[in-house]
Design an enzyme around this catalytic site. Sequence first.
Site, PDB file in Angstrom:
ATOM      1  N   ARG A  27      29.179  28.338  35.180  1.00 10.65           N
ATOM      2  CA  ARG A  27      29.569  28.375  33.772  1.00 10.65           C
ATOM      3  C   ARG A  27      29.021  29.604  33.048  1.00 10.65           C
ATOM      4  O   ARG A  27      29.306  29.814  31.870  1.00 10.65           O
ATOM      5  CB  ARG A  27      29.074  27.116  33.060  1.00 10.65           C
ATOM      6  CG  ARG A  27      29.600  25.836  33.644  1.00 10.65           C
ATOM      7  CD  ARG A  27      28.991  24.643  32.947  1.00 10.65           C
ATOM      8  NE  ARG A  27      29.443  24.546  31.569  1.00 10.65           N
ATOM      9  CZ  ARG A  27      30.552  23.956  31.187  1.00 10.65           C
ATOM     10  NH1 ARG A  27      31.339  23.404  32.075  1.00 10.65           N
ATOM     11  NH2 ARG A  27      30.882  23.904  29.922  1.00 10.65           N
ATOM     12  N   TRP A  74      26.253  32.337  29.157  1.00  8.61           N
ATOM     13  CA  TRP A  74      27.367  33.263  29.309  1.00  8.61           C
ATOM     14  C   TRP A  74      27.585  33.812  27.907  1.00  8.61           C
ATOM     15  O   TRP A  74      28.106  33.138  27.020  1.00  8.61           O
ATOM     16  CB  TRP A  74      28.571  32.499  29.825  1.00  8.61           C
ATOM     17  CG  TRP A  74      29.744  33.365  30.088  1.00  8.61           C
ATOM     18  CD1 TRP A  74      29.909  34.238  31.118  1.00  8.61           C
ATOM     19  CD2 TRP A  74      30.924  33.442  29.310  1.00  8.61           C
ATOM     20  NE1 TRP A  74      31.126  34.852  31.010  1.00  8.61           N
ATOM     21  CE2 TRP A  74      31.762  34.385  29.927  1.00  8.61           C
ATOM     22  CE3 TRP A  74      31.359  32.805  28.151  1.00  8.61           C
ATOM     23  CZ2 TRP A  74      33.014  34.713  29.419  1.00  8.61           C
ATOM     24  CZ3 TRP A  74      32.602  33.118  27.645  1.00  8.61           C
ATOM     25  CH2 TRP A  74      33.407  34.064  28.281  1.00  8.61           C
ATOM     26  N   GLY A 101      28.898  26.702  23.201  1.00  2.70           N
ATOM     27  CA  GLY A 101      29.973  26.732  22.214  1.00  2.70           C
ATOM     28  C   GLY A 101      29.741  27.827  21.196  1.00  2.70           C
ATOM     29  O   GLY A 101      28.963  28.751  21.436  1.00  2.70           O
ATOM     30  N   GLU A 489      49.596  37.630  46.038  1.00  2.10           N
ATOM     31  CA  GLU A 489      48.150  37.616  46.210  1.00  2.10           C
ATOM     32  C   GLU A 489      47.642  36.402  46.984  1.00  2.10           C
ATOM     33  O   GLU A 489      46.760  36.536  47.831  1.00  2.10           O
ATOM     34  CB  GLU A 489      47.529  37.641  44.796  1.00  2.10           C
ATOM     35  CG  GLU A 489      46.052  37.696  44.725  1.00  2.10           C
ATOM     36  CD  GLU A 489      45.570  37.744  43.280  1.00  2.10           C
ATOM     37  OE1 GLU A 489      46.341  37.420  42.357  1.00  2.10           O
ATOM     38  OE2 GLU A 489      44.405  38.113  43.083  1.00  2.10           O
ATOM     39  N   HIS A 505      70.824  48.928  40.245  1.00  2.00           N
ATOM     40  CA  HIS A 505      70.652  50.352  40.545  1.00  2.00           C
ATOM     41  C   HIS A 505      70.030  50.569  41.919  1.00  2.00           C
ATOM     42  O   HIS A 505      69.409  51.598  42.153  1.00  2.00           O
ATOM     43  CB  HIS A 505      69.840  51.029  39.434  1.00  2.00           C
ATOM     44  CG  HIS A 505      70.548  50.986  38.114  1.00  2.00           C
ATOM     45  ND1 HIS A 505      71.628  51.793  37.820  1.00  2.00           N
ATOM     46  CD2 HIS A 505      70.384  50.182  37.030  1.00  2.00           C
ATOM     47  CE1 HIS A 505      72.081  51.511  36.609  1.00  2.00           C
ATOM     48  NE2 HIS A 505      71.334  50.530  36.103  1.00  2.00           N
ATOM     49  N   LYS A 605      36.906  39.385  43.893  1.00  2.00           N
ATOM     50  CA  LYS A 605      37.055  39.031  42.479  1.00  2.00           C
ATOM     51  C   LYS A 605      36.808  40.244  41.591  1.00  2.00           C
ATOM     52  O   LYS A 605      37.487  40.445  40.604  1.00  2.00           O
ATOM     53  CB  LYS A 605      36.086  37.897  42.130  1.00  2.00           C
ATOM     54  CG  LYS A 605      36.219  37.382  40.713  1.00  2.00           C
ATOM     55  CD  LYS A 605      37.559  36.708  40.485  1.00  2.00           C
ATOM     56  CE  LYS A 605      37.785  36.286  39.052  1.00  2.00           C
ATOM     57  NZ  LYS A 605      39.230  36.066  38.779  1.00  2.00           N
TER      58      LYS A 605
HETATM   59  O1  M6R Z   1      38.184  42.143  36.296  1.00  2.00           O
HETATM   60  P1  M6R Z   1      39.447  42.842  35.987  1.00  2.00           P
HETATM   61  O2  M6R Z   1      40.307  42.098  35.020  1.00  2.00           O
HETATM   62  O3  M6R Z   1      39.244  44.260  35.537  1.00  2.00           O
HETATM   63  O4  M6R Z   1      40.235  42.904  37.356  1.00  2.00           O
HETATM   64  C1  M6R Z   1      41.432  43.613  37.472  1.00  2.00           C
HETATM   65  C2  M6R Z   1      42.197  43.187  38.690  1.00  2.00           C
HETATM   66  O5  M6R Z   1      41.474  43.475  39.851  1.00  2.00           O
HETATM   67  C3  M6R Z   1      42.512  41.685  38.650  1.00  2.00           C
HETATM   68  O6  M6R Z   1      43.190  41.344  37.488  1.00  2.00           O
HETATM   69  C4  M6R Z   1      43.388  41.287  39.859  1.00  2.00           C
HETATM   70  O7  M6R Z   1      44.627  41.891  39.767  1.00  2.00           O
HETATM   71  C5  M6R Z   1      43.497  39.768  39.895  1.00  2.00           C
HETATM   72  N1  M6R Z   1      42.641  39.232  40.893  1.00  2.00           N
HETATM   73  C6  M6R Z   1      44.862  39.275  40.180  1.00  2.00           C
HETATM   74  O8  M6R Z   1      44.908  37.887  40.113  1.00  2.00           O
END
Ligand code: M6R
Length: 610
Positions: A27, A74, A101, A489, A505, A605
């Site tokens: 979280r 966070w 919150g 993905e 096109h 990520k």
């Molecule tokens: O952390 P960020 O939003 O900068 O990451 C950008 C991309 O790597 C991210 O949005 C990626 O395209 C996603 N994992 C797609 O689901």
Amino acid sequence: MCGIVGYIGKRDTQSVLIEGLKKLEYRGYDSAGIAVYTPEGLKITKSIGRLANLESKLESAPLVGSAGIGHTRWATHGKPSDVNSHPHTDRTQKFSVVHNGIVENYLELKDELISQGYTFVSETDTEVISHLVAREYDGDIVKAVQKAISHMRGAFALGVLTEYEPNKLVAVRQASPLIIGIGEGENFIGSDIPALLNYTRKVYILNDGEMAVLTPDSVELMTIEGNFISREMINVDWDEVTAEKGGFDHFMLKEIHEQPKAYRDTMRGRIDETGRKVIMPELKLTPEQIRNIRNIHVVACGTAYHAGLVGGSVIEQLVRIPVAFDVASEYRYRSPLITPETLVIVVSQSGETADTLAALREAQANGAHVLAITNVVGSSIARDANDVIATLAGPEIAVASTKAYTSQLIAFYLFALYLAEVRGTQSEAEIAHIIAAMQALPEQVESMLANTDSIKAYAEQISKHPNLFFIGRGLDYAVAQEGSLKLKEISYIHSEAYAAGELKHGTLALIEEGVPVIALVTQEAVMEKTVSNIKEVKARGGDVMALTYEEHVADMLKSVDQAFAIPKTLPMLAPAISVVPLQLLAYYASLALGHDVDKPRNLAKSVTVE
Ligand code: M6R
């Protein structure tokens, strides 16, 4: 989104709190802290960074006692730092508060408290609560908390402890989750079930506007007005892994379902009470600077770039400022025309994406003001940008971005309305009309998420195909790009997103008998034209599924093979709704193919290399 734990009983309080916080680190994890009632009184230890930093501080100076509260943060108000970490205390250091919150009116309350002689050490909204509780205390901690929260607006889950009544732990829930765990001669509070599973499986779930008073041997439940209530105790039979995912099979599905909350949280405190105006107290950008903006560049990667496509188009439409769009890895190398009158908006969930960070630096080196839309307040991008709009989606764990994308859209809508007001390009009535439609979005998405069977069945159907297409016009094309990325993905099915009018096109050559084509048809101004493009696909044997509003489904079915209805909204807001079935489509297709939904192959990520 932050994590809260609390304990009262005979165990080693410190370890109960730390073990609970470990389960809540998902979280938020930019800082953590605990407060324990010890024989020497209430003691607090906190530290910036991951929980491990707090643990090493506690190793040399453990807090031993019979009651305590803990927090993993966070950041929303105030950067991650020791002093901004929770628990917060008052000037007498007799009261201690953890909070998840946002206190919307904290600036107002802070001014009032300062005028009464209270001094603040942190930049947080939470510190206001500890001073308020201390101010209202008159020998009864429950009444003091009730009085304090009667002054507060916003979302809060609280744990409150005072040295004056060490046998009591007070918990409050108002629009942020909180549960109570029941033990033998001990009781617990937690933001989520996983925090308590090591100790108990018996829980009460608090509803909004409710509070609990815990002693080692009792739990009293009441409304925040003080009316006692009874509640059925729940026996949790989840295993720990399921519990961390909130009962969902995957983080991605959990995060898709968290979107209504992310919309509400991102809007919270940014719309004034009349509902006719957007307020952005966090912005340093002055009205004069806003009036001087000559052009805008929107720069980001992947899903964040797709959010930028929608957001930048909405700004252009509402504010009539020219907007250019760049994927961050290309931005520096095309020698973009940047002047001090250029506003560069960088979008990044993680705030750490290397290409986006490099684009930000390029823009600043050329004199631009850089505004970051990010989900991580303490990130490199948030720190380096001249301005930040935080999306309040909470940590996103699944690699495939879902709630971050939609909360980026909400941030863009808010910012576009704010610019439109300052530059006078939209009337107050028009702004109020859009705000009202935005406020309806969370419920509309909730209604879609309540029944996902047909999208699941369609996902199983398309999972058997090696190729498919997403088409749309205008903002539908922007959403088509996100739908296609999501599917690639996590399902590894090849797909392409095309502007519906562009297919003929060249790419139309790929349409043959049975190729699935997903058509987004929410932009009513170009609906007829999209339908013509759909007919071109049908004439070549394509199998078309349309996403459109209920009122168009019957007509649409004359041209397509299947149609799914989505709730009606304004054209500019449609992406915040139409993307949700596409996220589910990708999720269920990946599931049908047996892939690792949350951790797709070859991806990470956070992409911190260029
Ligand atoms: O952390 P960020 O939003 O900068 O990451 C950008 C991309 O790597 C991210 O949005 C990626 O395209 C996603 N994992 C797609 O689901």
